[in-house]
Motif scaffolding. Structure first.
Motif, PDB file in Angstrom:
ATOM      1  N   UNK A 186       5.619   7.688 -10.778  1.00 35.21           N
ATOM      2  CA  UNK A 186       5.470   6.842 -11.957  1.00 35.21           C
ATOM      3  C   UNK A 186       3.974   6.620 -12.207  1.00 35.21           C
ATOM      4  N   UNK A 187       3.547   6.493 -13.453  1.00 36.84           N
ATOM      5  CA  UNK A 187       2.107   6.377 -13.768  1.00 36.84           C
ATOM      6  C   UNK A 187       1.552   4.987 -13.506  1.00 36.84           C
ATOM      7  N   UNK A 188       1.290   4.681 -12.245  1.00 34.99           N
ATOM      8  CA  UNK A 188       0.753   3.364 -11.888  1.00 34.99           C
ATOM      9  C   UNK A 188      -0.772   3.356 -11.996  1.00 34.99           C
ATOM     10  N   UNK A 189      -1.437   4.414 -11.516  1.00 40.60           N
ATOM     11  CA  UNK A 189      -2.891   4.508 -11.615  1.00 40.60           C
ATOM     12  C   UNK A 189      -3.308   5.980 -11.675  1.00 40.60           C
ATOM     13  N   UNK A 190      -4.483   6.214 -12.265  1.00 37.26           N
ATOM     14  CA  UNK A 190      -5.055   7.559 -12.307  1.00 37.26           C
ATOM     15  C   UNK A 190      -6.015   7.788 -11.145  1.00 37.26           C
ATOM     16  N   UNK A 224       4.158  -1.367 -17.499  1.00 36.28           N
ATOM     17  CA  UNK A 224       3.844   0.052 -17.444  1.00 36.28           C
ATOM     18  C   UNK A 224       4.554   0.780 -16.325  1.00 36.28           C
ATOM     19  N   UNK A 225       3.810   1.644 -15.627  1.00 32.41           N
ATOM     20  CA  UNK A 225       4.381   2.463 -14.569  1.00 32.41           C
ATOM     21  C   UNK A 225       4.898   1.663 -13.394  1.00 32.41           C
ATOM     22  N   UNK A 226       4.245   0.537 -13.106  1.00 34.95           N
ATOM     23  CA  UNK A 226       4.710  -0.291 -11.994  1.00 34.95           C
ATOM     24  C   UNK A 226       6.066  -0.898 -12.310  1.00 34.95           C
ATOM     25  N   UNK A 227       6.212  -1.420 -13.507  1.00 29.18           N
ATOM     26  CA  UNK A 227       7.513  -1.965 -13.909  1.00 29.18           C
ATOM     27  C   UNK A 227       8.578  -0.872 -13.887  1.00 29.18           C
ATOM     28  N   UNK A 228       8.207   0.303 -14.338  1.00 30.32           N
ATOM     29  CA  UNK A 228       9.127   1.444 -14.319  1.00 30.32           C
ATOM     30  C   UNK A 228       9.577   1.756 -12.894  1.00 30.32           C
ATOM     31  N   UNK A 229       8.630   1.712 -11.941  1.00 30.65           N
ATOM     32  CA  UNK A 229       8.956   1.990 -10.537  1.00 30.65           C
ATOM     33  C   UNK A 229       9.901   0.943  -9.971  1.00 30.65           C
ATOM     34  N   UNK A 230       9.646  -0.322 -10.286  1.00 31.63           N
ATOM     35  CA  UNK A 230      10.507  -1.387  -9.788  1.00 31.63           C
ATOM     36  C   UNK A 230      11.914  -1.263 -10.368  1.00 31.63           C
ATOM     37  N   UNK A 276       0.831  -1.205   0.000  1.00 32.69           N
ATOM     38  CA  UNK A 276       0.000   0.000   0.000  1.00 32.69           C
ATOM     39  C   UNK A 276       0.867   1.257   0.000  1.00 32.69           C
ATOM     40  N   UNK A 277       1.832   1.286   0.882  1.00 39.35           N
ATOM     41  CA  UNK A 277       2.719   2.436   1.007  1.00 39.35           C
ATOM     42  C   UNK A 277       3.501   2.645  -0.295  1.00 39.35           C
ATOM     43  N   UNK A 278       4.014   1.558  -0.841  1.00 39.59           N
ATOM     44  CA  UNK A 278       4.811   1.629  -2.064  1.00 39.59           C
ATOM     45  C   UNK A 278       3.986   2.173  -3.226  1.00 39.59           C
ATOM     46  N   UNK A 279       2.788   1.637  -3.432  1.00 40.56           N
ATOM     47  CA  UNK A 279       1.967   2.046  -4.568  1.00 40.56           C
ATOM     48  C   UNK A 279       1.553   3.504  -4.461  1.00 40.56           C
ATOM     49  N   UNK A 280       1.147   3.923  -3.271  1.00 37.66           N
ATOM     50  CA  UNK A 280       0.731   5.312  -3.084  1.00 37.66           C
ATOM     51  C   UNK A 280       1.889   6.270  -3.336  1.00 37.66           C
ATOM     52  N   UNK A 289      -7.906  -4.819  -6.335  1.00 38.65           N
ATOM     53  CA  UNK A 289      -8.941  -5.264  -7.258  1.00 38.65           C
ATOM     54  C   UNK A 289      -8.490  -6.563  -7.934  1.00 38.65           C
ATOM     55  N   UNK A 290      -9.411  -7.407  -8.365  1.00 31.04           N
ATOM     56  CA  UNK A 290      -9.005  -8.666  -9.020  1.00 31.04           C
ATOM     57  C   UNK A 290      -8.090  -8.446 -10.217  1.00 31.04           C
ATOM     58  N   UNK A 291      -8.372  -7.410 -11.008  1.00 31.32           N
ATOM     59  CA  UNK A 291      -7.548  -7.150 -12.183  1.00 31.32           C
ATOM     60  C   UNK A 291      -6.130  -6.765 -11.786  1.00 31.32           C
ATOM     61  N   UNK A 292      -6.013  -5.872 -10.807  1.00 33.09           N
ATOM     62  CA  UNK A 292      -4.669  -5.430 -10.428  1.00 33.09           C
ATOM     63  C   UNK A 292      -3.924  -6.527  -9.676  1.00 33.09           C
TER      64      UNK A 292
END
Length: 437
Positions: free
Chosen positions: A301-305, A357-363, A291-295, A345-348
């Protein structure tokens, strides 16, 4: 949950020692919540009283460029402890406090200094600077000590009189100066903390070294230029990345002599993220970390809008506010679900196991801390019982270093959990730093 760990009605010097470090939940699960009140902070000595919060006391030499990175803006004394008081504090934190390690009392200061933000723009940060009460003519080596995951800005070493000061006081009591950066957005620094943004943690740490060099002169002390790098959890990764940055460009007048991180998430893509889903990371810590990481990373990085793309209801409406730097872990943890499937969410949930995308970029932006060839000796401390940052992170780091011809042993602290790895390792690291020539 043990809610006695923080008592906001008590004066600052009598607060319970908070749980600090990567996933604060692990400390509760590990039964290490017995860290009790920190030692009373003595009033600043009379000879230092006029220095508190007074940037105008900086010498003309130190004023040459007050806008430069690392420029020291303010020095605030925060603690003055005898050797016996340091030993008692460490004992309460379950850190080994034998006479061979705890040799001196300490004086601690909050430094406010110039640095840059995640976009390279000028900003300020704070950090804890600790000096041992050794003879003043003695030149001191400097330990850069990077802290683990913290959610509330007041947990940072320069502000919180608790877990974040155990390791800095230990190293200072052993005879070295210590620079413990708060990072951006923690302590007295502005804005929100860019959690796990390695680049800004490194620039804040570099500039803390510069500010510490100036602060030592102000206090009539001399730093030898010998630099020792350590850190726990998030700070373990920062310590390795700082070593890499210093190897590439350096920070005058320092030379790295030894590197000893503890339980760092060095391999997010290859080990830490997969461990969230294969049982190696416990559910409570996994939910907290992710949670902390994604926020935090979504600001970079563009993980979610919209949070609802990632987080289920009702968490989508609250998760960003929980990690605003003003909530304690006692507030954050009960407001989060028990598992990643309940959080995401099930999709995420499916997508995060194959990041793009943005998540891979962040990692990718935050991997690679071990991808260099240190000239100084390296020891990687970890614990096979760690269910926050599995020991495979350290083994992966060791393997990367081995490809450069560097032997960096993984020093297993046994079956203890995450916080226990720090408790066991830090006294050993202090003794190793004392022996390194």
């Amino acid at each position: 949950m043990d809610t006695d760990c923080t008592n906001n009605e008590m004066p600052g010097h009598a607060r319970s020692v908070r749980r600090g470090g990567a996933a604060l939940a692990a400390l509760m699960l590990a039964g290490l919540a017995g860290l009790t009140a920190a030692p009373a902070v003595q009033a600043a000595p009379a000879q230092h009283a006029d220095r508190t919060d007074r940037a105008d006391q900086i010498s003309r030499t130190d004023r040459t460029d007050r806008t430069a990175r690392g420029a020291l803006l303010k020095v605030t004394p925060v603690a003055d402890l005898s050797r016996a008081e340091v030993a008692r504090f460490l004992k309460k934190g379950e850190f080994e406090s034998g006479k061979e390690t705890v040799r001196y009392g300490v004086r601690a200061y909050r430094l406010t200094y110039r640095t840059v933000d995640t976009q390279g723009r000028p900003t300020t940060a704070t950090g804890l600077f600790v000096l041992p009460k050794t003879p003043e003519h003695r030149a001191l080596g400097l330990v850069s000590d990077s802290h683990g995951t913290m959610v509330h800005r007041s947990y940072a070493p320069s502000v919180g009189e608790d877990f974040g000061r155990l390791s800095p006081y230990l190293h200072a009591a052993a005879g070295k100066a210590v620079a413990a950066p708060d990072y951006l957005g923690l302590g007295k620094g502005p804005g929100r903390h860019p959690y796990m943004d390695t680049r800004s943690a490194v620039t804040a740490s570099e500039d803390m070294l510069r500010a510490s060099h100036t602060a030592a002169r102000r206090e009539g002390r001399t730093l030898s230029g010998d630099l020792y790098l350590t850190g726990f959890s998030q700070g373990g990764q920062v310590a390795m990345a700082l070593g890499k940055a210093l190897d590439q460009k350096g920070v005058a007048p320092f030379t790295v002599r030894a590197v000893a991180p503890v339980s760092g998430p060095y391999d997010l893509s290859g080990e830490e993220f997969p461990a969230l889903f294969d049982g190696r990371v416990n559910d409570t810590s996994g939910v907290f970390y992710l949670s902390y990481f994604l926020v935090a990373q979504n600001r970079l990085h563009p993980i979610y809008k919209d949070p609802s793309e990632v987080f289920r209801a009702p968490y989508a409406d609250r998760v960003e506010q929980l990690f605003d730097g003003e909530h304690t872990e006692e507030e954050v943890l009960p407001a989060l679900p028990r598992s990643l499937k309940e959080l995401l969410t099930p999709d995420f949930y499916e997508r995060i196991q194959h990041p793009g995308g943005g998540l891979r970029e962040a990692l990718e932006a935050n991997d690679g801390a071990c991808d260099w060839k240190p000239a100084a000796p390296v020891r990687l401390y970890a614990s096979r019982g760690d269910t926050d940052v599995p020991i495979q992170n350290a083994r992966s780091c060791s393997a990367v270093l081995a490809a450069y011809g560097v032997r960096a042993p993984v020093v297993d602290q046994g079956g203890v959990p995450h916080m226990g790895s720090a408790v066991r390792a830090m006294p050993k690291i202090a003794r190793w730093f004392a022996a390194v020539r």
